[in-house]
Motif scaffolding. Structure first.
Motif, PDB file in Angstrom:
ATOM      1  N   ARG A 331      26.020  35.647 -12.429  1.00  0.00           N
ATOM      2  CA  ARG A 331      25.543  36.536 -11.368  1.00  0.00           C
ATOM      3  C   ARG A 331      24.872  35.707 -10.286  1.00  0.00           C
ATOM      4  N   LEU A 332      24.588  36.365  -9.174  1.00  0.00           N
ATOM      5  CA  LEU A 332      23.811  35.691  -8.140  1.00  0.00           C
ATOM      6  C   LEU A 332      22.469  35.245  -8.705  1.00  0.00           C
ATOM      7  N   ARG A 333      21.982  34.095  -8.240  1.00  0.00           N
ATOM      8  CA  ARG A 333      20.692  33.595  -8.722  1.00  0.00           C
ATOM      9  C   ARG A 333      19.556  34.490  -8.235  1.00  0.00           C
ATOM     10  N   TYR A 334      19.672  34.992  -7.015  1.00  0.00           N
ATOM     11  CA  TYR A 334      18.702  35.952  -6.473  1.00  0.00           C
ATOM     12  C   TYR A 334      19.409  37.302  -6.408  1.00  0.00           C
ATOM     13  N   CYS A 335      19.328  38.029  -7.515  1.00  0.00           N
ATOM     14  CA  CYS A 335      20.252  39.153  -7.696  1.00  0.00           C
ATOM     15  C   CYS A 335      19.581  40.519  -7.786  1.00  0.00           C
ATOM     16  N   TRP A 336      18.283  40.608  -7.467  1.00  0.00           N
ATOM     17  CA  TRP A 336      17.632  41.901  -7.614  1.00  0.00           C
ATOM     18  C   TRP A 336      17.210  42.428  -6.250  1.00  0.00           C
ATOM     19  N   SER A 337      18.032  43.313  -5.708  1.00  0.00           N
ATOM     20  CA  SER A 337      17.765  43.836  -4.372  1.00  0.00           C
ATOM     21  C   SER A 337      16.732  44.963  -4.425  1.00  0.00           C
ATOM     22  N   ASN A 338      15.970  45.046  -3.361  1.00  0.00           N
ATOM     23  CA  ASN A 338      14.920  46.050  -3.225  1.00  0.00           C
ATOM     24  C   ASN A 338      15.529  47.354  -2.720  1.00  0.00           C
ATOM     25  N   VAL A 339      15.400  48.440  -3.500  1.00  0.00           N
ATOM     26  CA  VAL A 339      15.965  49.728  -3.098  1.00  0.00           C
ATOM     27  C   VAL A 339      14.882  50.762  -2.797  1.00  0.00           C
ATOM     28  N   CYS A 340      13.651  50.297  -2.579  1.00  0.00           N
ATOM     29  CA  CYS A 340      12.548  51.155  -2.099  1.00  0.00           C
ATOM     30  C   CYS A 340      12.225  52.303  -3.046  1.00  0.00           C
ATOM     31  N   LEU A 341      12.178  52.006  -4.343  1.00  0.00           N
ATOM     32  CA  LEU A 341      11.794  52.973  -5.368  1.00  0.00           C
ATOM     33  C   LEU A 341      10.733  52.298  -6.237  1.00  0.00           C
ATOM     34  N   HIS A 342       9.489  52.758  -6.115  1.00  0.00           N
ATOM     35  CA  HIS A 342       8.378  52.059  -6.743  1.00  0.00           C
ATOM     36  C   HIS A 342       7.438  53.035  -7.437  1.00  0.00           C
ATOM     37  N   VAL A 343       6.694  52.526  -8.397  1.00  0.00           N
ATOM     38  CA  VAL A 343       5.627  53.306  -9.016  1.00  0.00           C
ATOM     39  C   VAL A 343       4.401  52.407  -9.148  1.00  0.00           C
ATOM     40  N   PHE A 344       3.228  52.997  -8.929  1.00  0.00           N
ATOM     41  CA  PHE A 344       1.959  52.270  -8.945  1.00  0.00           C
ATOM     42  C   PHE A 344       0.950  53.013  -9.800  1.00  0.00           C
ATOM     43  N   THR A 345       0.012  52.282 -10.381  1.00  0.00           N
ATOM     44  CA  THR A 345      -1.163  52.967 -10.893  1.00  0.00           C
ATOM     45  C   THR A 345      -2.026  53.358  -9.696  1.00  0.00           C
ATOM     46  N   LEU A 346      -2.778  54.426  -9.835  1.00  0.00           N
ATOM     47  CA  LEU A 346      -3.658  54.845  -8.740  1.00  0.00           C
ATOM     48  C   LEU A 346      -4.723  53.787  -8.479  1.00  0.00           C
ATOM     49  N   ASP A 347      -5.219  53.164  -9.531  1.00  0.00           N
ATOM     50  CA  ASP A 347      -6.211  52.092  -9.353  1.00  0.00           C
ATOM     51  C   ASP A 347      -5.634  50.964  -8.500  1.00  0.00           C
ATOM     52  N   PHE A 348      -4.397  50.592  -8.762  1.00  0.00           N
ATOM     53  CA  PHE A 348      -3.794  49.504  -7.990  1.00  0.00           C
ATOM     54  C   PHE A 348      -3.555  49.923  -6.536  1.00  0.00           C
ATOM     55  N   LEU A 349      -3.170  51.169  -6.316  1.00  0.00           N
ATOM     56  CA  LEU A 349      -2.992  51.634  -4.938  1.00  0.00           C
ATOM     57  C   LEU A 349      -4.284  51.484  -4.143  1.00  0.00           C
ATOM     58  N   ASN A 350      -5.406  51.788  -4.763  1.00  0.00           N
ATOM     59  CA  ASN A 350      -6.689  51.598  -4.092  1.00  0.00           C
ATOM     60  C   ASN A 350      -6.923  50.126  -3.766  1.00  0.00           C
ATOM     61  N   GLN A 351      -6.599  49.254  -4.721  1.00  0.00           N
ATOM     62  CA  GLN A 351      -6.752  47.816  -4.478  1.00  0.00           C
ATOM     63  C   GLN A 351      -5.859  47.357  -3.330  1.00  0.00           C
ATOM     64  N   VAL A 352      -4.637  47.862  -3.287  1.00  0.00           N
ATOM     65  CA  VAL A 352      -3.701  47.485  -2.227  1.00  0.00           C
ATOM     66  C   VAL A 352      -4.223  47.926  -0.862  1.00  0.00           C
ATOM     67  N   ALA A 353      -4.650  49.183  -0.775  1.00  0.00           N
ATOM     68  CA  ALA A 353      -5.142  49.695   0.502  1.00  0.00           C
ATOM     69  C   ALA A 353      -6.325  48.870   0.994  1.00  0.00           C
ATOM     70  N   ASN A 354      -7.233  48.531   0.087  1.00  0.00           N
ATOM     71  CA  ASN A 354      -8.396  47.726   0.468  1.00  0.00           C
ATOM     72  C   ASN A 354      -7.993  46.292   0.815  1.00  0.00           C
ATOM     73  N   GLY A 355      -7.081  45.702   0.034  1.00  0.00           N
ATOM     74  CA  GLY A 355      -6.671  44.317   0.268  1.00  0.00           C
ATOM     75  C   GLY A 355      -5.914  44.147   1.571  1.00  0.00           C
ATOM     76  N   LEU A 356      -4.993  45.070   1.853  1.00  0.00           N
ATOM     77  CA  LEU A 356      -4.234  44.983   3.096  1.00  0.00           C
ATOM     78  C   LEU A 356      -5.143  45.147   4.309  1.00  0.00           C
ATOM     79  N   GLU A 357      -6.117  46.052   4.188  1.00  0.00           N
ATOM     80  CA  GLU A 357      -7.049  46.260   5.303  1.00  0.00           C
ATOM     81  C   GLU A 357      -7.938  45.040   5.506  1.00  0.00           C
TER      82      GLU A 357
END
Length: 483
Positions: A331-357
């Motif tokens: 297979r391709l060495r870089y073979c996992w394409s992003n199809v924009c389907l994700h799941v997060f813990t709510l705790d991590f979403l808070n961390q992301v929002a704070n970290g990005l800001e």
């Protein structure tokens, strides 16, 4: 005839008097951030236009905007660790996934849903139009929003059937709009009575906007009294959820996991119990569905040996990355394409929002920007959904088949890929396979590769529950199978 002088105040004897200066405090604030040119044409404006300009500038969070501009421009050319292929241990592939695994994850996901632990957040598609209101030509005439709403309803029923109590809390659905689509989207849901969902189950929130800037970071003026602005990218989902206090709303509802997806995918399995169960089973902060690349698309990589998983856009990949083969798998060495389907813990979403800001680093997209001089080359400031992954202490990938779960609508009919026609055919072909697998038969008056049957999500979420409906029956394509 009296000559009129635009933007000038007329004195008692009819002679123009100089216009009042801009509000001093606001002008000083703009000077602090090097943006005083926003008032360059002040003297030429009418009193009404001056009021509009002042209100427009006052609507900006200038310290935040300045921080974003400085950090984003300053990050250009910053060192990034070399990329490595995603470790095989980070991916659940279709090939090695067992029936036992799928059944275990399905039950675990339904249990979490029955306990009210899942919310769904829908991000924007690739258009400034409310793409969810669009229908792709299915026999039912259903819009993308209706298809997604009915999938949520079906999952709720499946969860209720798996729950001895027979009742589950409704899955909250948070829908991101933009300033350009908000009103139309809300009216669409009102007109269709939320597609059968409860009123307090659906929450709308607006994506943010940011000024468009020149290469040296100065505001581009769309008109003499308005700063040119653009949506802050699909990654604006995080800051919008936080600023709207919807992360707090999720916590108050007892939500622990958030399923995020792009609205413009006709095959999206909203609130997928199997994916949720896998995610919970892995105990990671976030997970993403991936597919084998079939087009020019961004792929998952590991940023540095042992580093975090993230996405590299196709435009950022050199030719060797797009074609390099893994000799052990073929297979391709870089073979996992992003199809924009994700799941997060709510705790991590808070961390992301704070970290990005806190970091305030946005991608700079060179675009043609509307300005007082016509369209001019400038920069839009955007965050992407996958920017969250660099903050993840742990992450897992879940392979799906593109023909079963990824039919994006990004281009108009007539383009070579990702059109309403291609999405419709993918859905009809998938559902036709479900009918045949359930013992049904198909007839058709046009070639079957151009048509098929549509199965209402209220009947089946992922091909289940169809034998009683289909076995021994013949369906003439195109048609919709519903209760």
């Amino acid at each position: 005839m009296t000559e009129m002088v635009v933007g000038a105040e007329v004195g008692r004897r009819g002679t123009p008097s100089p216009p009042p200066p801009p509000p001093q405090a606001l002008l000083e604030r703009l000077k602090d951030y090097g943006q005083e040119d926003a008032f360059a044409l002040w003297d030429e404006l009418s009193p009404e236009e001056r009021d509009l300009l002042v209100k427009d500038i006052e609507s900006l969070d200038l310290p935040r905007v300045d921080r974003i501009i400085r950090c984003s421009l300053g990050s250009q050319g910053a060192y990034l660790p070399a990329v490595e292929p995603v470790p095989e241990s980070s991916v659940s592939t279709v090939e090695v996934r067992t029936l036992e695994d799928r059944e275990r994850w399905w039950k675990r996901g339904l249990k979490a849903i029955s306990e009210g632990k899942l919310a769904v957040a829908q991000g924007l598609g690739s258009s400034s139009d409310p793409k969810g209101c669009f229908h792709i030509g299915l026999p039912s005439g259903k819009s993308l929003f209706q298809i997604q709403a009915e999938r949520i309803l079906r999952v709720q029923r499946l969860a209720a059937q798996s729950n001895d109590a027979g009742f589950v809390p409704p899955i909250p659905w948070y829908i991101m709009t933009s300033p350009f689509t908000d009103e139309a989207t809300r009216r669409f849901f009102e007109r269709h009575k939320n597609f059968g969902l409860e009123v307090d189950q659906v929450t709308f929130f607006q994506q943010g906007t940011l000024p468009c800037v020149s290469s040296d970071g100065r505001f581009i003026m769309e008109t003499p009294y308005k700063v040119s602005k653009a949506p802050d990218g699909n990654g604006g989902l995080y800051s919008a959820l936080k600023s709207s206090k919807l992360l707090e709303d999720m916590a108050m509802r007892g939500v622990r996991y958030v399923d995020c997806y792009g609205v413009d995918n006709a095959l999206v399995r909203v609130a997928d119990p199997t994916f949720l169960g896998y995610f919970i089973d892995k105990g990671v902060a976030t997970a993403a569905k991936v597919a084998y690349p079939q087009e020019k698309v961004g792929v998952f990589v590991q940023r540095g040996r042992g580093g975090p998983l993230t996405v590299v856009e196709y435009s950022e990949m050199d030719a060797s990355m797009t074609t390099e083969i893994n000799q052990s798998t073929g297979r391709l060495r870089y073979c996992w394409s992003n199809v924009c389907l994700h799941v997060f813990t709510l705790d991590f979403l808070n961390q992301v929002a704070n970290g990005l800001e806190k970091d305030s680093i946005y991608h700079l997209a060179e675009k043609k920007i509307p300005s007082i001089h016509g369209y001019t080359t400038g920069l839009k400031l955007e965050q992407f959904v996958f920017d969250a992954f660099t903050y993840a202490p742990s992450m897992a990938l879940f392979e799906v088949l593109r023909e079963e779960e990824f039919a994006p609508v990004k281009n108009a009919n007539g383009a070579s890929y990702d059109t309403p026609d291609s999405a419709r055919l993918m859905l009809l072909r998938l559902h036709s396979r479900w009918v045949v697998a359930a013992g049904g038969f198909l007839t058709h008056s046009i070639p079957l590769y151009l048509t098929g049957v549509e199965i209402s999500p209220l009947c089946s979420y992922a091909g289940e529950n169809l034998e009683g409906i289909c076995r021994g029956r013949t369906f003439h394509a195109p048609c919709e199978i519903s209760f």
